[in-house]
Design an enzyme around this catalytic site. Structure first.
Site, mmCIF file in Angstrom:
data_model
loop_
_atom_site.group_PDB
_atom_site.id
_atom_site.type_symbol
_atom_site.label_atom_id
_atom_site.label_comp_id
_atom_site.label_asym_id
_atom_site.label_seq_id
_atom_site.Cartn_x
_atom_site.Cartn_y
_atom_site.Cartn_z
ATOM 1 N N PRO A 94 0.815 -1.221 0.000
ATOM 2 C CA PRO A 94 0.000 0.000 0.000
ATOM 3 C C PRO A 94 0.849 1.271 0.000
ATOM 4 O O PRO A 94 0.337 2.356 -0.215
ATOM 5 C CB PRO A 94 -0.833 -0.115 1.282
ATOM 6 N N GLU A 121 2.421 -7.925 8.780
ATOM 7 C CA GLU A 121 2.442 -6.489 9.028
ATOM 8 C C GLU A 121 3.468 -5.738 8.187
ATOM 9 O O GLU A 121 3.452 -4.536 8.113
ATOM 10 C CB GLU A 121 2.691 -6.217 10.516
ATOM 11 N N ARG A 159 -3.639 -8.434 -20.576
ATOM 12 C CA ARG A 159 -4.585 -8.139 -21.661
ATOM 13 C C ARG A 159 -4.061 -7.072 -22.625
ATOM 14 O O ARG A 159 -4.621 -6.878 -23.702
ATOM 15 C CB ARG A 159 -5.975 -7.796 -21.127
ATOM 16 N N ASP A 174 -10.840 0.765 -24.485
ATOM 17 C CA ASP A 174 -11.128 0.588 -23.066
ATOM 18 C C ASP A 174 -11.271 1.908 -22.337
ATOM 19 O O ASP A 174 -10.619 2.877 -22.674
ATOM 20 C CB ASP A 174 -9.951 -0.126 -22.366
HETATM 21 N N1 ADE Z 1 -0.833 -5.083 0.009
HETATM 22 C C1 ADE Z 1 -1.727 -4.680 0.922
HETATM 23 N N2 ADE Z 1 -2.496 -3.698 0.471
HETATM 24 C C2 ADE Z 1 -2.078 -3.425 -0.797
HETATM 25 C C3 ADE Z 1 -2.476 -2.497 -1.802
HETATM 26 N N3 ADE Z 1 -3.448 -1.619 -1.602
HETATM 27 N N4 ADE Z 1 -1.819 -2.516 -2.974
HETATM 28 C C4 ADE Z 1 -0.811 -3.385 -3.173
HETATM 29 N N5 ADE Z 1 -0.395 -4.284 -2.278
HETATM 30 C C5 ADE Z 1 -1.019 -4.310 -1.094
#
Ligand code: ADE
Length: 248
Positions: A94, A121, A159, A174
Site C-alpha cells: 500500500p 504487518e 490483456r 477501453d
Molecule cells: N498489500 C496490501 N495492500 C495493498 C495495496 N493496496 N496494494 C498493493 N499491495 C497491497
C-alpha cells in the site's frame, strides 16, 4: 512475457489464471506465469519466513533472506544479463506508487516481471531498499497481502500484450486508455422491457456512431470522474463540447 510471482500462498493463484482470456494467452505462449513459494527458500527446520520487529510492536515482519534468495534464483533463471537487460522487481504494497492504466502499459513493455507479494504487518525494509526496483499499490486501502494486488496487476498487464485480445482495437477503446471512461454499449434485443437502443447505433452511419460514442465518453467522464478530463489531452473541439455539457 514471463511473470514470476513470489508469495507465501501459491494456491491463491490457481483460480484467476486458469480462465478465459488469461488461459488462452498462456496456451498460446504469449505469457508464462511462474508462482514461487517464498517458504521454499528458507533453510531452517521450521521454514521460518517472518520474525519479530526490531524495536518492538505488534505483528511480524517478513524476513529478508528467503525473499532475496527467491528473487536471485528467478533472476538467474531468466537468463537476462544484469545491468544490460532491465528486469523490474516489483513489491506490492500500500506504500507503492498508485497503479493505473498508464502503469499497466509501462509494465507491458518488459519481457519479464518479478512480483513480490508482501504479507503480515510488513516486509523487512532491506527488501525495499536493495532488492525491489519498484513498489506498486493498487489503491488507498489495505489488503491482507499483496496477492490480490499482484493478480490485478497481472490481469491488467496481460490483456495489453500483443495478440492476447481478439482484436487490437478492443484494448484501444477501453475505459482509461484514452484518459476517458468508455461509452455505453448495447447488444440485442433492440428493445428490452421498453428500453430502446439509441437510434444512432442502429443507423449504420459509422461516422455518426464514432462521433456519438466519443461524445458519450466525454459526457460520462465529466459526470462521473471530472478530474480525469484535466489529464485527457482534449483538443479544442472536445473542450468546447465539455463546456457545452457543463452548461446543460
Ligand atoms: N498489500 C496490501 N495492500 C495493498 C495495496 N493496496 N496494494 C498493493 N499491495 C497491497
Amino acid at each position: 512475457m514471463q511473470i514470476d510471482i513470489l508469495t507465501l500462498f501459491p494456491q491463491l493463484f490457481q483460480g484467476p489464471f486458469s480462465e478465459g482470456i488469461f488461459q488462452r494467452a498462456v496456451d498460446r505462449k504469449l505469457v508464462q506465469v511462474n508462482i514461487h513459494n517464498i517458504r521454499d527458500y528458507t533453510h531452517d527446520r521450521h521454514h521460518t519466513v517472518d520474525d519479530y520487529a526490531y524495536g518492538g510492536g505488534a505483528g511480524m515482519v517478513l524476513k529478508p533472506e528467503p525473499i532475496f534468495e527467491a528473487v536471485e534464483k528467478v533472476k538467474k533463471d531468466t537468463g537476462l544479463r544484469e545491468g544490460v537487460e532491465e528486469l523490474p522487481v516489483i513489491l506490492l504494497t500500500p506504500q507503492g506508487r498508485l497503479f493505473s492504466q498508464e502503469v499497466a502499459q509501462e509494465l507491458a513493455s518488459y519481457s519479464n516481471l518479478v512480483l513480490i507479494c508482501g504479507r503480515y504487518e510488513g516486509v523487512d525494509e532491506r527488501v525495499r531498499q536493495h532488492l525491489a526496483t519498484d513498489e506498486i499499490s493498487i489503491g488507498d486501502y489495505v489488503l491482507g497481502g499483496g496477492e490480490l494486488a499482484a493478480m490485478v496487476v497481472v490481469d491488467a498487464v496481460v490483456r495489453l500484450l500483443p495478440g492476447v485480445l481478439g482484436s487490437e482495437a478492443s484494448a484501444q477503446d477501453d475505459s482509461h486508455t484514452m484518459g476517458l471512461l468508455e461509452y455505453p454499449q448495447y447488444t440485442r434485443p433492440e428493445v428490452y422491457r421498453g428500453w430502446a437502443v439509441p437510434e444512432v447505433l442502429r443507423s449504420g452511419n459509422h461516422a455518426q456512431i464514432a462521433k456519438w460514442r466519443h461524445e458519450q465518453a466525454i459526457l460520462r467522464t465529466l459526470k462521473r470522474r471530472p478530474e480525469l478530463l484535466d489529464r485527457a489531452n482534449l483538443d479544442s473541439a472536445e473542450k468546447q463540447l465539455v463546456d457545452s455539457f457543463k452548461k446543460l
